[in-house]
Write a protein that holds these residues in place. Structure first.
Motif: not given
Length: 429
Positions: A232-259
C-alpha cells in the motif's frame, strides 16, 4: 533361384527403410536444447497464475518466458502425444522445458501430478470453469471476489488485480485487458462484449508511471506492517516480502531506528526520504521489546567472511533473499558441484538479481574444493546429471571408448565455443 534372391533383396530394402524411419522419429524426441536460453526479462512482467497448458497459444507460451524455438517444440510435442497434455509428469518430459523452468511453473499447472492420477479421473480442472457475466461492467472496479464470481480461480483473480496494478490501477483499453496472461482468447471473446473500456490503447500511453495514482501517506509503524501494508506504500509484492523478511529475520522482528529501515536494500534513498516524515517506530509494541530494553543484541553474520560455496539457506534469508531465491541458488550450486565464478550465480533462475549482485560483491568465493575431471575420466552419472554436460553426455561416453583423448573428443563434439568454455570450468587442464 533368381526369384528367391530378388525377394530377399526387396525384404532387406524394406527393412532398411523402416529402420531409417524409426531412427528419424526417435531422434526428434532427443533434440538437443543446450543452446536454448529462456527469456529472462519480458517487456511486460508475467504474473503467474493457474493455467492449463492445453489452452495456451503460441504467444502465451512466449509470455511465460519460452523462446520461439522452445514454443514450437512444446506445441509439436503436444501433437505427438495426442494433442493434449494429460499430467504434469508428461509435460515435464518435453525437452524444451528445463528442470528449473518446470519448478517455476509447477505450482500453477492445472494438471494431475502423474499419468496414473490422470487415468483415475479424480483431478478437477479449474481451468475450464464457465465464464458468467450478467451485464456490461468496468473491470477496473472488480475486486478479487468479483473475478471469482465471474468464473476465475482465486489465484487467477489475484493475478488479474496485480496486472491492473502494473498498468497503473486501470486496464486502459480492451487491447491492454486482452494482454493479461491468464485471460485466454476464448475467455476474452466471452468478456469483450461486456467490457466498458475503449477498444484501443491511447497513443500517449508510454509507461506505468503515467498512470500510477499518488500515494496518500499516513503515519505508520514499520514494525507492525505486513506485506499488504508495504504494498500500500508503493512497493511491489517481492519488495514487500524482502522488507518483511529483513525485519523479521535479519533484525529479529523489529526496526529499532530509522537507520535500520534506511539500510534495507529494496528501499531507495528517494523512497526513504518520502517515507521518513511518516515513520513512527514504537518499540513498546514490538515482540522483542524486552530484549531491546535490556540491551541484548542479536549476533549478525559478517558476510564479508562468508564463502558463496558454503553459504547456508538461513544466511541467505538473513541477507534478505526470499525462500524461492535462496532455494534456487543453493539448488543450482548443488547441481554444479559448486560455483567456479560469481557470474554463474547471477545466471540462476528465479533469483532477485539486484540483491544477489550485492551479495556476491560482499562475499568471497572459494573454489578449491570443487571436483574436476577430464572428459575421459568423468563418471557417467556425473556427466548425465551436470547442467553443463548432460546434453552432450551420451556423445562423450560414446566417443571416449574409441578415442580416450580429450582433444580428440572436443573435435568430435563440435559444441559452440561459449558452451565449451562453460564446460571447461569443471574440467582439469
Amino acid at each position: 533361384m533368381k526369384k528367391s534372391y530378388y525377394q530377399k533383396v526387396a525384404f532387406l530394402g524394406m527393412l532398411l527403410i523402416v529402420l531409417l524411419g524409426f531412427q528419424k522419429l526417435t531422434s526428434k524426441e532427443k533434440e538437443d536444447f543446450s543452446d536454448v536460453k529462456f527469456i529472462s526479462e519480458a517487456s511486460v512482467p508475467v504474473h503467474l497464475s493457474e493455467f492449463d497448458p492445453n489452452d495456451l497459444s503460441e504467444k502465451q507460451w512466449q509470455q511465460l518466458g519460452f523462446s520461439d524455438k522452445q514454443t514450437s517444440t512444446i506445441l509439436n510435442y503436444k501433437k505427438i502425444i495426442g494433442g493434449k497434455f494429460t499430467s504434469k509428469e508428461q509435460f515435464k518430459k518435453c525437452y524444451a522445458v528445463s528442470e528449473e523452468k518446470f519448478i517455476e511453473l509447477n505450482a500453477f499447472i492445472l494438471l494431475p501430478e502423474t499419468n496414473k492420477e490422470a487415468r483415475s479421473g479424480q483431478f478437477e480442472n479449474f481451468g475450464n470453469r464457465t465464464i458468467t457475466v450478467s451485464g456490461k461492467f468496468n473491470p477496473d472496479h472488480f475486486s478479487v471476489n468479483d473475478w471469482i464470481n465471474t468464473g476465475f480461480s482465486e489465484k487467477q483473480a489475484e493475478a488479474i488485480i496485480k496486472y491492473k496494478g502494473y498498468l497503473g490501477g486501470n486496464f486502459i483499453s480492451k487491447e491492454k485487458f486482452k494482454e493479461c496472461f491468464i485471460i485466454s482468447d476464448e475467455k476474452y471473446k466471452k468478456l469483450a462484449p461486456y467490457l466498458i473500456l475503449p477498444e484501443k490503447t491511447p497513443e500517449n500511453f508510454k509507461s506505468i508511471s503515467h498512470y500510477k495514482s499518488k500515494i496518500q501517506y499516513q503515519p505508520f509503524d514499520p514494525n507492525i506492517l505486513d506485506i499488504e501494508g508495504w504494498q500500500a506504500l508503493g512497493f511491489s509484492q517481492n519488495q514487500a516480502k524482502v522488507i518483511v523478511n529483513y525485519r523479521d529475520r535479519n533484525l529479529k522482528g523489529s526496526f529499532r531506528s530509522l537507520s535500520d529501515l534506511e539500510k534495507c536494500f529494496v528501499i531507495s534513498a528517494e523512497k526513504f526520504q518520502e517515507l521518513k516524515p511518516y515513520i513512527n517506530i514504537d518499540l513498546k509494541n514490538t515482540k522483542n521489546s524486552t530484549n531491546l530494553s535490556s540491551g541484548i543484541q542479536q549476533e549478525k553474520t559478517d558476510f564479508s567472511t562468508v564463502d558463496l560455496n558454503s553459504i547456508t539457506f538461513k544466511q541467505l534469508i538473513e541477507f534478505g533473499l526470499d525462500e524461492r531465491s535462496a532455494g534456487s541458488m543453493l539448488g543450482f550450486r548443488k547441481k554444479l558441484g559448486g560455483f567456479v565464478n560469481k557470474q554463474q550465480i547471477l545466471d540462476t533462475y528465479n533469483i532477485n538479481k539486484d540483491l544477489v549482485q550485492k551479495l556476491i560483491s560482499i562475499c568471497k568465493l572459494n573454489t578449491s574444493d570443487i571436483q574436476k575431471y577430464t572428459l575421459v575420466s568423468a563418471p557417467e552419472e556425473w556427466l548425465k546429471n551436470h547442467p553443463y554436460f548432460k546434453y552432450s553426455a551420451d556423445k562423450i561416453i560414446y566417443y571416449r571408448v574409441t578415442y580416450p583423448n580429450d582433444k580428440k573428443i572436443w573435435n568430435l563434439l563440435k559444441v559452440k565455443p561459449e558452451y565449451e568454455a562453460r564446460m571447461k570450468l569443471y574440467l582439469k587442464e
